[in-house]
Design a protein around this motif. Sequence first.
Motif, PDB file in Angstrom:
ATOM      1  N   MET A 212      42.126  83.134  14.202  1.00 39.33           N
ATOM      2  CA  MET A 212      41.786  84.302  15.022  1.00 39.33           C
ATOM      3  C   MET A 212      42.163  84.061  16.479  1.00 39.33           C
ATOM      4  N   LYS A 213      42.807  85.027  17.077  1.00 45.85           N
ATOM      5  CA  LYS A 213      43.231  84.894  18.470  1.00 45.85           C
ATOM      6  C   LYS A 213      42.046  85.103  19.413  1.00 45.85           C
ATOM      7  N   ALA A 214      41.965  84.256  20.402  1.00 48.19           N
ATOM      8  CA  ALA A 214      40.891  84.391  21.400  1.00 48.19           C
ATOM      9  C   ALA A 214      41.190  85.553  22.355  1.00 48.19           C
TER      10      ALA A 214
ATOM     11  N   PRO B  93      40.966  73.741  21.220  1.00 50.70           N
ATOM     12  CA  PRO B  93      41.481  72.654  20.375  1.00 50.70           C
ATOM     13  C   PRO B  93      41.394  72.925  18.877  1.00 50.70           C
ATOM     14  N   ALA B  94      40.336  73.602  18.431  1.00 49.69           N
ATOM     15  CA  ALA B  94      40.161  73.864  16.994  1.00 49.69           C
ATOM     16  C   ALA B  94      41.251  74.773  16.444  1.00 49.69           C
ATOM     17  N   GLN B  95      41.944  75.508  17.308  1.00 50.20           N
ATOM     18  CA  GLN B  95      42.998  76.418  16.852  1.00 50.20           C
ATOM     19  C   GLN B  95      44.389  75.786  16.936  1.00 50.20           C
ATOM     20  N   ILE B  96      44.480  74.592  17.515  1.00 51.72           N
ATOM     21  CA  ILE B  96      45.778  73.956  17.728  1.00 51.72           C
ATOM     22  C   ILE B  96      46.124  73.077  16.539  1.00 51.72           C
ATOM     23  N   LYS B  97      47.275  73.348  15.900  1.00 54.38           N
ATOM     24  CA  LYS B  97      47.693  72.566  14.735  1.00 54.38           C
ATOM     25  C   LYS B  97      48.343  71.250  15.155  1.00 54.38           C
ATOM     26  N   ASP B  98      49.364  71.337  16.004  1.00 53.06           N
ATOM     27  CA  ASP B  98      50.073  70.133  16.430  1.00 53.06           C
ATOM     28  C   ASP B  98      49.523  69.701  17.792  1.00 53.06           C
ATOM     29  N   LYS B  99      48.540  68.836  17.765  1.00 52.29           N
ATOM     30  CA  LYS B  99      47.855  68.452  18.996  1.00 52.29           C
ATOM     31  C   LYS B  99      48.726  67.573  19.900  1.00 52.29           C
ATOM     32  N   ASP B 100      49.623  66.787  19.315  1.00 53.50           N
ATOM     33  CA  ASP B 100      50.526  65.969  20.123  1.00 53.50           C
ATOM     34  C   ASP B 100      51.509  66.857  20.892  1.00 53.50           C
ATOM     35  N   LEU B 101      52.026  67.866  20.209  1.00 51.46           N
ATOM     36  CA  LEU B 101      52.924  68.806  20.871  1.00 51.46           C
ATOM     37  C   LEU B 101      52.204  69.522  22.011  1.00 51.46           C
ATOM     38  N   ALA B 102      50.981  69.960  21.739  1.00 51.54           N
ATOM     39  CA  ALA B 102      50.199  70.660  22.752  1.00 51.54           C
ATOM     40  C   ALA B 102      49.935  69.758  23.962  1.00 51.54           C
ATOM     41  N   ALA B 103      49.611  68.494  23.709  1.00 58.19           N
ATOM     42  CA  ALA B 103      49.338  67.560  24.798  1.00 58.19           C
ATOM     43  C   ALA B 103      50.570  67.380  25.679  1.00 58.19           C
ATOM     44  N   GLY B 104      51.741  67.329  25.052  1.00 59.66           N
ATOM     45  CA  GLY B 104      52.978  67.185  25.816  1.00 59.66           C
ATOM     46  C   GLY B 104      53.246  68.390  26.687  1.00 59.66           C
ATOM     47  N   ILE B 105      53.039  69.587  26.139  1.00 59.65           N
ATOM     48  CA  ILE B 105      53.265  70.819  26.906  1.00 59.65           C
ATOM     49  C   ILE B 105      52.299  70.919  28.077  1.00 59.65           C
ATOM     50  N   VAL B 106      51.033  70.671  27.789  1.00 60.41           N
ATOM     51  CA  VAL B 106      50.003  70.798  28.831  1.00 60.41           C
ATOM     52  C   VAL B 106      50.210  69.766  29.934  1.00 60.41           C
ATOM     53  N   SER B 107      50.564  68.550  29.560  1.00 56.56           N
ATOM     54  CA  SER B 107      50.759  67.500  30.571  1.00 56.56           C
ATOM     55  C   SER B 107      51.881  67.875  31.530  1.00 56.56           C
ATOM     56  N   LYS B 108      52.947  68.515  31.012  1.00 62.63           N
ATOM     57  CA  LYS B 108      54.054  68.927  31.882  1.00 62.63           C
ATOM     58  C   LYS B 108      53.668  70.124  32.751  1.00 62.63           C
TER      59      LYS B 108
ATOM     60  N   TYR C  77      36.371  83.513  18.003  1.00 59.45           N
ATOM     61  CA  TYR C  77      35.723  83.985  16.780  1.00 59.45           C
ATOM     62  C   TYR C  77      35.287  82.800  15.920  1.00 59.45           C
ATOM     63  N   THR C  78      34.083  82.932  15.354  1.00 57.57           N
ATOM     64  CA  THR C  78      33.488  81.847  14.566  1.00 57.57           C
ATOM     65  C   THR C  78      32.982  82.383  13.230  1.00 57.57           C
ATOM     66  N   ASP C  79      32.707  81.431  12.306  1.00 56.17           N
ATOM     67  CA  ASP C  79      32.053  81.837  11.067  1.00 56.17           C
ATOM     68  C   ASP C  79      30.539  81.805  11.274  1.00 56.17           C
TER      69      ASP C  79
ATOM     70  N   PRO D 266      52.138  77.514  21.899  1.00 60.71           N
ATOM     71  CA  PRO D 266      51.549  77.417  20.558  1.00 60.71           C
ATOM     72  C   PRO D 266      50.217  78.174  20.472  1.00 60.71           C
ATOM     73  N   HIS D 267      49.874  78.577  19.259  1.00 59.19           N
ATOM     74  CA  HIS D 267      48.591  79.236  19.033  1.00 59.19           C
ATOM     75  C   HIS D 267      47.459  78.286  19.432  1.00 59.19           C
ATOM     76  N   GLY D 268      46.499  78.808  20.150  1.00 57.65           N
ATOM     77  CA  GLY D 268      45.384  77.998  20.633  1.00 57.65           C
ATOM     78  C   GLY D 268      45.506  77.652  22.105  1.00 57.65           C
ATOM     79  N   ILE D 269      46.676  77.959  22.700  1.00 58.87           N
ATOM     80  CA  ILE D 269      46.861  77.766  24.139  1.00 58.87           C
ATOM     81  C   ILE D 269      47.051  79.141  24.778  1.00 58.87           C
TER      82      ILE D 269
END
Length: 542
Positions: A195-197, A76-91, A184-186, A130-133
């Motif tokens: 940073m890509k997981a 979640p910390a890497q996802i910019k548009d969380k609403d978009l991500a929620a829509g994709i994941v739900s489908k 990756y963390t600080d 999206p980045h983060g998924i």
Amino acid sequence: MPVRIRILRGFMLVGFAFLVSRLLYIQVFRGQQYREMAEKQMTEEVILKPQRGSILDRNGRSFTDIQDADLLVMVPAQIKDKDLAAGIVSKLCSMDQDEVATHINDKGSNILTYYIKDVELFSLIKDSLPHGIYTYHDTLRYAKNGLARHLIGYLDGDGQGMMGIEKDYNQDLKDAGSTSIRIYTDRTKRILPGMKAEFVNKINKPRLNVKTTLDYNIQRLVEETMDKYQAKGAVVVLDPKTGDILAMASRPQFDQNNVSESLESDDAPFINRALIGYPPGSVFKTIVAAAAIEENKVEDNETFNCTGSINVNGTVYRCFEREGHGEIDFKNAYAESCNVVFIQIGMRIGGENILEMAKRFGLGQPESIGISVNQSINLPQREETVGTGIGNISLGQGSLLVSPLQVADITSTIANDGYRNKPKLIDSIVDDDGKILRSVGITDGYRVIDENTARKIQEMMRLVVSNGTGKKADVGGMVAGKTGTAEFNKGKGISHSWFTGFFPYYSPHYAMTVVVEGGGVGGGKAAEIFHDIADYIIKINE
């Protein structure tokens, strides 16, 4: 050259050699350790799935980790548009979008994982997520239509065995390694959004697998047949020559991937009905017949008179044939399951001798098959078999409780000419190449009854199927067996249906027992299920 310069040069050479050797030591010998220390300071790893040994059939075919699945992993910390991500994941995962959004926005969630359900949609958009998924190609520990669930068991949320083989062999199966996602963390351990997981597979030790005696194809056929008949009960298939359990199934069953839902069921789906006690009814007449022959209490051609009922110390026991069988010999009394005749024979033998024969066949004590067995079995006390009680024990009634596995064991012993090979489920612990690391299923057999006694009972069991109550179980004259009808609720007329038998008749390779709760007479649904399974097994071995 002055001495001081030579000494200085020597010191410099020694220092340089020490520095080079130190660098070499750090880079070559300690490099991996320091690299891991550095990674730990700047990364966090979350275990997605522990790597675990497989549970195999007798031929090395796996019951576990056989269904492909794609795992969707979100940071979640890497996802910019969380609403978009929620829509994709739900489908993709067939979930409620608001529920997904709530999870993504939960500040305590570093990693979220869901299995992808819409495979077709995933194939279209998997390269543009999206980045983060992220996605990871995985296998489900338990297939949707997984076999032998009551034997295999299930894992809890931490990957620990909670039932069956998963629980009893947890130490062997676990700690093979893990699949993790590395983020990756600080230095304050906050996730770096850009940073890509990465996915990391770790191997802790060579995998250890549990090899069972089950036959995958027979197990599948047994379960498919039970489902076809919508049978509530159990089926057990044994190899008389070895005692190997080739199949064991119980219905209803539970969902290994959704245990909490199954816990809410009123049908007790977690109970392995193959291992719990039922009143055996007339399948127990095999024990009475064995005792009568061994104790010389009945002649081969002796005839009896069945009038339809018999009075034992003031208690009237009725025959299934209400009008009575009239004059009938011992073999046909067994084939027709005549209660009146078997009570007469039981009175000759005596309850103590019947109980002793039952114990010789292994009744009254739990089967030790290689996993923990919680059996509600019971062998009556001697005082329960005197007076009126002789009628109950002669007909497999009263407080007597036996499991389907035990009845299959009795039948297997008869089929094996009176020599008992104790049933076993677990064969060995093997590596991924099939090499045996530790043998488990080693048991000592012993003779229960004389070979001639067993042969006589085999003939009687064949007569049950050819001319008696078990005709529906026959497959081309190759089946011998015994029916049983055990009253469960006399007031409502509810009975459990039993059929137990062996095949092929002249060279028995299989002993099988079927019990159907509320299935009526033993020559009905239980015999039909037995027929369908036996027919298939015989055909695939032709």
